[in-house]
Write an enzyme that holds these catalytic residues in place. Structure first.
Site, short mmCIF file in Angstrom:
data_model
loop_
_atom_site.label_atom_id
_atom_site.label_comp_id
_atom_site.label_asym_id
_atom_site.label_seq_id
_atom_site.Cartn_x
_atom_site.Cartn_y
_atom_site.Cartn_z
N HIS A 66 49.42 -10.32 38.53
CA HIS A 66 49.64 -11.60 38.71
C HIS A 66 50.72 -11.90 37.81
O HIS A 66 50.72 -12.01 36.62
CB HIS A 66 48.59 -12.31 38.48
CG HIS A 66 47.33 -11.97 39.55
ND1 HIS A 66 47.08 -12.80 40.61
CD2 HIS A 66 46.43 -10.84 39.48
CE1 HIS A 66 46.06 -12.00 41.54
NE2 HIS A 66 45.74 -11.05 40.56
N ARG A 68 52.81 -15.41 36.37
CA ARG A 68 52.14 -16.98 36.48
C ARG A 68 53.41 -17.90 36.45
O ARG A 68 53.23 -19.06 36.39
CB ARG A 68 51.25 -17.08 35.17
CG ARG A 68 50.07 -16.31 35.11
CD ARG A 68 49.25 -16.33 36.39
NE ARG A 68 48.03 -15.77 35.95
CZ ARG A 68 46.88 -15.69 36.80
NH1 ARG A 68 47.03 -16.07 38.21
NH2 ARG A 68 45.74 -15.34 36.53
N ASP A 156 44.71 -13.29 47.11
CA ASP A 156 43.93 -13.01 46.15
C ASP A 156 43.63 -13.78 45.02
O ASP A 156 44.66 -14.59 44.53
CB ASP A 156 44.55 -11.60 45.45
CG ASP A 156 43.76 -10.97 44.28
OD1 ASP A 156 42.63 -10.95 44.60
OD2 ASP A 156 44.40 -10.76 43.24
N HIS A 183 40.65 -10.09 48.29
CA HIS A 183 39.90 -10.07 47.10
C HIS A 183 38.34 -10.06 48.03
O HIS A 183 37.86 -11.20 48.46
CB HIS A 183 40.19 -11.42 46.26
CG HIS A 183 39.20 -11.38 45.20
ND1 HIS A 183 39.55 -11.45 43.97
CD2 HIS A 183 37.81 -11.53 45.24
CE1 HIS A 183 38.47 -11.51 43.12
NE2 HIS A 183 37.49 -11.63 43.73
N ASP A 320 45.94 -5.18 38.40
CA ASP A 320 45.38 -6.49 38.33
C ASP A 320 45.88 -7.33 36.97
O ASP A 320 44.84 -8.14 36.59
CB ASP A 320 43.81 -6.50 38.65
CG ASP A 320 43.46 -8.05 39.14
OD1 ASP A 320 44.14 -8.73 39.47
OD2 ASP A 320 42.19 -8.14 39.24
N HIS A 324 46.48 -14.81 31.05
CA HIS A 324 45.89 -16.06 31.12
C HIS A 324 45.80 -16.36 29.39
O HIS A 324 46.09 -15.74 28.59
CB HIS A 324 44.21 -16.01 31.29
CG HIS A 324 43.89 -15.75 32.52
ND1 HIS A 324 43.72 -16.94 33.66
CD2 HIS A 324 43.73 -14.71 33.38
CE1 HIS A 324 43.51 -16.39 34.72
NE2 HIS A 324 43.42 -15.03 34.81
ZN LIG Z 1 41.39 -10.32 43.09
#
Ligand SMILES: [Zn+2]
Length: 441
Positions: A66, A68, A156, A183, A320, A324
């Site tokens: 991910h 952002r 996801d 997911h 994954d 954050h």
């Molecule tokens: Zn996920």
């Protein structure tokens, strides 16, 4: 700017796609793999890297991360995310669609690819969402998004709960040769849950969800894949029972693939309680860094996940990586190379198999022409020292995200150099400072 030729000398070259595992040299010319073999000569002006005692492998491919940007730049930009990935040995990363705006339209995919070309030190390939706004109902324009460069489709972050939508998504995506990744968690069963339902959650008195929350949706998805012939990719398996569901679907010939993360392979729910396992001493009870979705489970799950990865029922390791801000949770790239050693020592997974699961296998999921050191391939290479011992320190992360369930843990094995398209994009000896000046854009 064309990068210098490079000769990597005397490393253990592991290229699972070519069935190669031997001491050899690797020659890079004009940003491509020119040759792999014994005692190769160095062209004039070539940089020579002594890789004796180290492993030389195709650059790692992350099927699931991910970034952002756009929308959450305080957490991560494509630039900082790509630097962190390069430090973990990755040269290709596939990013999920849960940005703001969601990657559900041609313009968003095109913007992401522009950001990547301008800011990333490695290859960033976006997935598009399955549904508009990741709202779970209306399908995106899959043909248009696929043309724009989306390598697959996934909501996801949010489980795709509607069975009808999942069926239709698989039917459409397969027309464009793209997989649908899900997911897999049952939204009603996980509502309000903070962790895996088991002895630890009972002891801590925390709301929890059983592993069946995942298995129910995996079971549904593989049946729909079988029904439609649509290619399905099960993200971040956490339950041992899911491995059996994937195995049976594959036996029936369904076009199903699956992934597992390093944290689900190595950590159990016990660390949520801050138990005094020696390696987790620095994690306090209820540490938010131990909260990942799907949740960490039990040793029996870890055993089945590792066996599944070894046998190939589980195709890939996906990070994954989900940066954050500090009050949330994050999974950092840095442990990727450590996995090489820590798995090998337990005798379940050998090094060539694990490298296959992190290079050629994720390329198969998305149909990518990378993940090998064959002649003429893009010169994407990772060099790592399997014996180098170090401690995960979140303050040294290149990512903007600083939270990790691995903080303070001792690791063995570390990436020393990452080469992308013939150019060094990470060099551990350069005081852990990434070198990115010679990337060609
Ligand atoms: Zn996920």
């Amino acid at each position: 700017m064309a990068s210098r030729d490079v000769l990597i000398r005397g490393g253990r070259v592991i290229d699972p796609a070519a069935n190669r595992d031997e001491i050899a040299d690797v020659l890079i010319r004009a940003e491509k793999i020119e040759a792999v073999g014994d005692s190769l000569g160095a062209p004039d002006g070539a940089e020579i890297i002594d890789a004796a005692g180290q492993v030389v492998a195709p650059g790692l491919v992350d099927p699931h991360c991910h970034l952002r940007q756009p929308g959450f730049e305080y957490k991560e930009t494509i630039g900082s995310g790509s630097l962190a990935a390069a430090a973990g040995g990755y040269t290709t990363i596939c990013s999920m669609a849960n940005t703001e705006p969601v990657a559900d339209a041609r313009a968003v995919i095109e913007t992401l690819l522009e950001f990547a070309e301008r800011d990333a030190v490695i290859r960033v390939l976006p997935l598009a969402s399955v549904t508009v706004g990741m709202q779970g109902r209306q399908l995106v324009q899959m043909g248009e998004l696929s043309d724009a460069g989306a390598i697959g489709f996934s909501d996801d972050g949010i489980p795709l709960s509607s069975t009808h939508t999942m069926r239709t998504a698989l039917e459409y995506a397969t027309r464009f040769g793209r997989p649908v990744a899900n997911h897999a968690e049952d939204a009603e069963l996980i509502a309000g849950a903070a962790m895996h339902e088991g002895l630890t959650s009972a002891r801590l008195g925390l709301p929890a969800a059983p592993r069946q929350a995942e298995e129910i949706m995996i079971g549904r998805d593989v049946l729909l894949s079988e029904l439609t012939g649509g290619s399905y990719y099960a993200l971040h398996l956490s339950s041992g029972g899911s491995v059996e569901l994937i195995r049976r679907a594959k036996e029936r010939g369904a076009p199903v693939r699956a992934e597992v993360t390093p944290h689900h392979l190595t950590l159990t729910d016990a660390i949520v309680g801050g138990r005094s396992e020696p390696d987790t001493a620095r994690l306090q009870p209820y540490d938010a860094n131990t909260k990942v979705n799907p949740p960490l489970r039990e040793q029996s799950d870890l055993d089945l996940l590792r066996e599944g990865l070894a046998s190939g029922v589980i195709d890939c390791v996906g990070s994954d990586h989900a940066p954050h801000a500090r009050h949330e949770k994050e999974v950092e790239y840095a442990q990727a190379a450590s996995g090489f050693s820590c798995f090998e020592t337990d005798g379940v997974l050998d090094l060539p198999t694990l490298i296959e699961r992190m290079t050629a296998a994720p390329c198969r999921v998305y149909g990518l022409p990378y993940g090998s050191l064959s002649n003429g391939a893009e010169a994407d290479v990772v060099i790592f020292d399997p014996d180098l011992e170090w401690t995960v320190d979140r303050e040294q992360f290149l990512s903007k995200g600083k939270n990790t369930p691995f903080h303070g843990l001792p690791m063995k094995g570390r990436v020393t150099r990452t080469i992308f398209g013939g150019a060094t994009v990470f060099d551990l000896t350069a005081a852990a400072a990434p070198v990115s000046g010679s990337v060609g854009y």
